[in-house]
Design a protein around this motif. Structure first.
Motif, mmCIF file in Angstrom:
data_model
loop_
_atom_site.group_PDB
_atom_site.id
_atom_site.type_symbol
_atom_site.label_atom_id
_atom_site.label_comp_id
_atom_site.label_asym_id
_atom_site.label_seq_id
_atom_site.Cartn_x
_atom_site.Cartn_y
_atom_site.Cartn_z
ATOM 1 N N UNK A 1 13.545 0.863 -4.310
ATOM 2 C CA UNK A 1 12.677 1.899 -4.866
ATOM 3 C C UNK A 1 11.419 1.947 -4.011
ATOM 4 N N UNK A 2 10.759 3.096 -4.019
ATOM 5 C CA UNK A 2 9.524 3.234 -3.261
ATOM 6 C C UNK A 2 8.358 2.744 -4.100
ATOM 7 N N UNK A 3 7.510 1.965 -3.483
ATOM 8 C CA UNK A 3 6.311 1.449 -4.125
ATOM 9 C C UNK A 3 5.110 2.139 -3.497
ATOM 10 N N UNK A 4 4.349 2.831 -4.315
ATOM 11 C CA UNK A 4 3.152 3.535 -3.848
ATOM 12 C C UNK A 4 1.955 2.857 -4.499
ATOM 13 N N UNK A 5 0.988 2.444 -3.700
ATOM 14 C CA UNK A 5 -0.185 1.762 -4.248
ATOM 15 C C UNK A 5 -1.408 2.067 -3.398
ATOM 16 N N UNK A 6 -2.585 1.885 -4.000
ATOM 17 C CA UNK A 6 -3.817 2.142 -3.262
ATOM 18 C C UNK A 6 -4.147 0.968 -2.335
ATOM 19 N N UNK A 7 -5.167 1.134 -1.528
ATOM 20 C CA UNK A 7 -5.477 0.160 -0.485
ATOM 21 C C UNK A 7 -5.905 -1.202 -1.012
ATOM 22 N N UNK A 8 -6.255 -1.295 -2.291
ATOM 23 C CA UNK A 8 -6.587 -2.589 -2.866
ATOM 24 C C UNK A 8 -5.402 -3.547 -2.887
ATOM 25 N N UNK A 9 -4.192 -3.013 -2.828
ATOM 26 C CA UNK A 9 -2.982 -3.824 -2.852
ATOM 27 C C UNK A 9 -2.490 -4.179 -1.449
ATOM 28 N N UNK A 10 -3.149 -3.701 -0.414
ATOM 29 C CA UNK A 10 -2.683 -3.906 0.962
ATOM 30 C C UNK A 10 -3.095 -5.273 1.487
ATOM 31 N N UNK A 11 -2.116 -6.036 1.931
ATOM 32 C CA UNK A 11 -2.376 -7.284 2.649
ATOM 33 C C UNK A 11 -1.163 -7.589 3.524
ATOM 34 N N UNK A 12 -1.394 -8.248 4.616
ATOM 35 C CA UNK A 12 -0.276 -8.604 5.495
ATOM 36 C C UNK A 12 0.730 -9.477 4.774
ATOM 37 N N UNK A 13 0.247 -10.494 4.063
ATOM 38 C CA UNK A 13 1.164 -11.393 3.355
ATOM 39 C C UNK A 13 1.956 -10.643 2.289
ATOM 40 N N UNK A 14 1.298 -9.749 1.572
ATOM 41 C CA UNK A 14 1.987 -8.964 0.558
ATOM 42 C C UNK A 14 3.066 -8.079 1.147
ATOM 43 N N UNK B 1 2.253 -13.234 14.893
ATOM 44 C CA UNK B 1 2.883 -13.028 13.594
ATOM 45 C C UNK B 1 3.714 -11.749 13.631
ATOM 46 N N UNK B 2 4.885 -11.842 14.251
ATOM 47 C CA UNK B 2 5.757 -10.676 14.413
ATOM 48 C C UNK B 2 6.246 -10.151 13.063
ATOM 49 N N UNK B 3 6.424 -11.050 12.092
ATOM 50 C CA UNK B 3 6.890 -10.630 10.766
ATOM 51 C C UNK B 3 5.850 -9.729 10.086
ATOM 52 N N UNK B 4 4.574 -10.094 10.190
ATOM 53 C CA UNK B 4 3.509 -9.264 9.611
ATOM 54 C C UNK B 4 3.416 -7.937 10.346
ATOM 55 N N UNK B 5 3.526 -7.973 11.663
ATOM 56 C CA UNK B 5 3.458 -6.740 12.459
ATOM 57 C C UNK B 5 4.561 -5.781 12.031
#
Length: 135
Positions: free
Chosen positions: A60-73, A100-104
């Protein structure tokens, strides 16, 4: 005087129907990036109860605002049941991946999802869910 406790709420909403698929209350000292996995787990459990849980094969598509953005997430979401479209925080300069190729890969896949447009503003081939914090 006693100390005041506070909480923060998060909801997951089906963007096609407007139905709330999860509503969670988290301690206010936990940031959005820390609470997203709990909210998604609740949404998955509720969706599974009606036979509509997303899977890695049918995400499913997850849409969220920038507060939820993190490389680890984003790394945690990569190749899972959720295809992310999480708005990216403005960064000064260029991203430094430091091996960190996985994060990229996760960040670039998220950017590609955002570039395709936002669910609800176009026809969508699959379900779309939004995780939004209410304060």
């Amino acid at each position: 005087m006693g100390s005041a406790s506070s909480a923060s709420g998060a909801i997951a909403v089906d963007l096609d129907t407007g139905a709330i698929v999860a509503a969670e209350v988290h301690a206010a000292d936990r940031g959005d990036t820390a609470t997203l996995p709990d909210t998604l787990a609740a949404a998955e459990a509720n969706l599974a109860a009606v036979g509509a849980a997303p899977t890695p094969e049918d995400p499913a598509e997850l849409v969220a605002d920038k507060g939820y953005h993190s490389r680890d997430g984003l790394k945690d979401l990569e190749d899972g049941a959720w295809k992310s479209r999480i708005a990216e925080k403005k960064a000064a300069g260029v991203s430094r991946w430091r091996g960190d190729a996985e994060a990229r890969r996760a960040v670039y896949n998220n950017r590609a999802g955002c570039a395709r447009g936002w669910p609800g503003r176009r026809s969508s081939s699959g379900p779309s869910w939004s995780s939004a914090a209410s304060r």
